[in-house]
Design a protein around this motif. Structure first.
Motif, PDB file in Angstrom:
ATOM      1  N   ASN A   1       0.826  -1.221   0.000  1.00  0.00           N
ATOM      2  CA  ASN A   1       0.000   0.000   0.000  1.00  0.00           C
ATOM      3  C   ASN A   1       0.856   1.264   0.000  1.00  0.00           C
ATOM      4  OD1 ASN A   1      -2.507  -1.154  -0.198  1.00  0.00           O
ATOM      5  ND2 ASN A   1      -2.732  -1.373   2.032  1.00  0.00           N
ATOM      6  N   THR A   2       2.003   1.179   0.654  1.00  0.00           N
ATOM      7  CA  THR A   2       2.924   2.330   0.666  1.00  0.00           C
ATOM      8  C   THR A   2       3.457   2.573  -0.736  1.00  0.00           C
ATOM      9  OG1 THR A   2       3.559   1.661   2.892  1.00  0.00           O
ATOM     10  CG2 THR A   2       4.971   3.285   1.829  1.00  0.00           C
ATOM     11  N   VAL A   3       3.769   1.470  -1.443  1.00  0.00           N
ATOM     12  CA  VAL A   3       4.252   1.598  -2.826  1.00  0.00           C
ATOM     13  C   VAL A   3       3.154   2.229  -3.687  1.00  0.00           C
ATOM     14  CG1 VAL A   3       5.044   0.317  -4.872  1.00  0.00           C
ATOM     15  CG2 VAL A   3       5.827  -0.369  -2.612  1.00  0.00           C
ATOM     16  N   LYS A   4       1.921   1.789  -3.467  1.00  0.00           N
ATOM     17  CA  LYS A   4       0.797   2.363  -4.230  1.00  0.00           C
ATOM     18  C   LYS A   4       0.685   3.866  -3.990  1.00  0.00           C
ATOM     19  CE  LYS A   4      -1.975  -1.837  -4.458  1.00  0.00           C
ATOM     20  NZ  LYS A   4      -3.095  -2.576  -3.864  1.00  0.00           N
ATOM     21  N   SER A   5       0.923   4.276  -2.739  1.00  0.00           N
ATOM     22  CA  SER A   5       0.875   5.715  -2.413  1.00  0.00           C
ATOM     23  C   SER A   5       1.988   6.466  -3.134  1.00  0.00           C
ATOM     24  CB  SER A   5       1.045   5.934  -0.906  1.00  0.00           C
ATOM     25  OG  SER A   5       0.057   5.276  -0.219  1.00  0.00           O
ATOM     26  N   TYR A   6       3.205   5.868  -3.122  1.00  0.00           N
ATOM     27  CA  TYR A   6       4.331   6.497  -3.831  1.00  0.00           C
ATOM     28  C   TYR A   6       3.986   6.661  -5.311  1.00  0.00           C
ATOM     29  CZ  TYR A   6       7.431   5.413   0.178  1.00  0.00           C
ATOM     30  OH  TYR A   6       8.022   5.333   1.413  1.00  0.00           O
ATOM     31  N   LEU A   7       3.401   5.607  -5.896  1.00  0.00           N
ATOM     32  CA  LEU A   7       3.063   5.651  -7.319  1.00  0.00           C
ATOM     33  C   LEU A   7       1.976   6.691  -7.593  1.00  0.00           C
ATOM     34  CD1 LEU A   7       3.098   1.822  -8.197  1.00  0.00           C
ATOM     35  CD2 LEU A   7       4.736   3.534  -8.947  1.00  0.00           C
TER      36      LEU A   7
END
Lengths: 174, 107
Positions: free
Chosen positions: A153-159
């Motif tokens: 989910n953190t990666v999704k936020s970064y993206l």
């Protein structure tokens, strides 16, 4: 043609430098490309890539065959970049602030040009890493989360933030 | 900017970086990393070999078997399977020891 697992096991168990050289040859291009787009500096990207492969060589005994070698390699590369970033973090923040100010004040945007490298500089380090791994290196969100050692989910936020900032940048200069 | 356009921009800037001897340069500058595995494998192999050898037959029998093999070959006779297996076992064991010594010498 040997696969990664064979080359890794030779390098780990026998200290076979020829096998390790084959691994470096196979991955030098994506790793150097990643560092180049992260830093914008060719010489620095070479140094960081070299540090990465030296760390891989030293720690290859701790690699577990259950994981994919490329995922483990990118994770080390990310750590090398992260360690390097600690010393240059303040500089990057200042650069982004300067660029944002320029975007606000520059009324002749077309003179600045649509520049991919400048667009990447607008992003924070983690956002840039996630965007490059996802869009350029075609990695999945789950794999990136393993590489960056953070939840998916953190990666999704970064993206999400990365997409917004890049879109804003390019829309501004179109 | 949509997803398709974003992917296109990144794809356009994805270029392969030619090696031009960079990999060899990196490998030349690798720090020494002495692997303990070959030595461990060798020691374990030798111990297993010696244990099996003495567990199955004593040294005198082994020498007798090898002697019988050389006699059979010199008389152009078919050697016994036991003599042949004993000879191969000794050959394998000395090979492992030799390889271990050579590897230790390299390290």
């Amino acid at each position: 043609m040997h696969n990664d697992a064979w080359l890794v096991s030779r390098a780990a168990l026998l200290g076979d430098k020829k096998a390790f050289c084959r691994l470096v040859e196979a991955y030098q291009s994506p790793i150097r490309r990643l560092f180049y787009h992260l830093t914008g500096d060719e010489e620095l990207s070479k140094d960081l890539a070299q540090d990465t492969f030296i760390k891989v060589w030293i720690n290859i005994g701790s690699f577990r065959a259950a994981a994919k070698f490329s995922t483990w390699l990118y994770r080390i590369a990310y750590n090398v970049f992260h360690d390097h970033g600690r010393t240059t973090m303040q500089k990057a923040v200042t650069e982004v602030e300067k660029l944002s100010n320029k975007m606000k004040t520059d009324t002749s945007g077309k003179d600045f040009g649509i520049d991919f490298e400048h667009a990447l500089r607008v992003l924070k380090d983690e956002e840039r890493v996630a965007m490059l791994l996802f869009y350029m290196e075609d990695q999945t969100v789950v794999t990136i989360s393993k590489m960056m050692n953070c939840p998916a989910n953190t990666v999704k936020s970064y993206l999400h933030r990365g997409r917004e900032k890049i879109s804003k940048y390019f829309n501004h200069y179109e | 900017m949509n997803e398709k356009a974003l992917r296109k921009i990144f794809a356009e800037h994805k270029t392969d970086i030619p090696d031009k001897g960079w990999s060899e340069h990196v490998v030349k500058h690798l720090p020494p990393r002495k692997s303990v595995m070959p030595q461990v494998v060798m020691i374990i192999s030798v111990l297993i070999g010696l244990t099996l050898m003495f567990a199955i037959q004593d040294v005198t029998t082994i020498i007798e078997q090898i002697d019988s093999l050389t006699t059979s070959i010199s008389l152009l006779q078919m050697p016994s399977p036991t003599a042949l297996l004993t000879y191969l076992g000794v050959l394998l064991l000395t090979g492992v020891i030799g390889f271990g010594v050579a590897r230790a010498g390299e390290g």
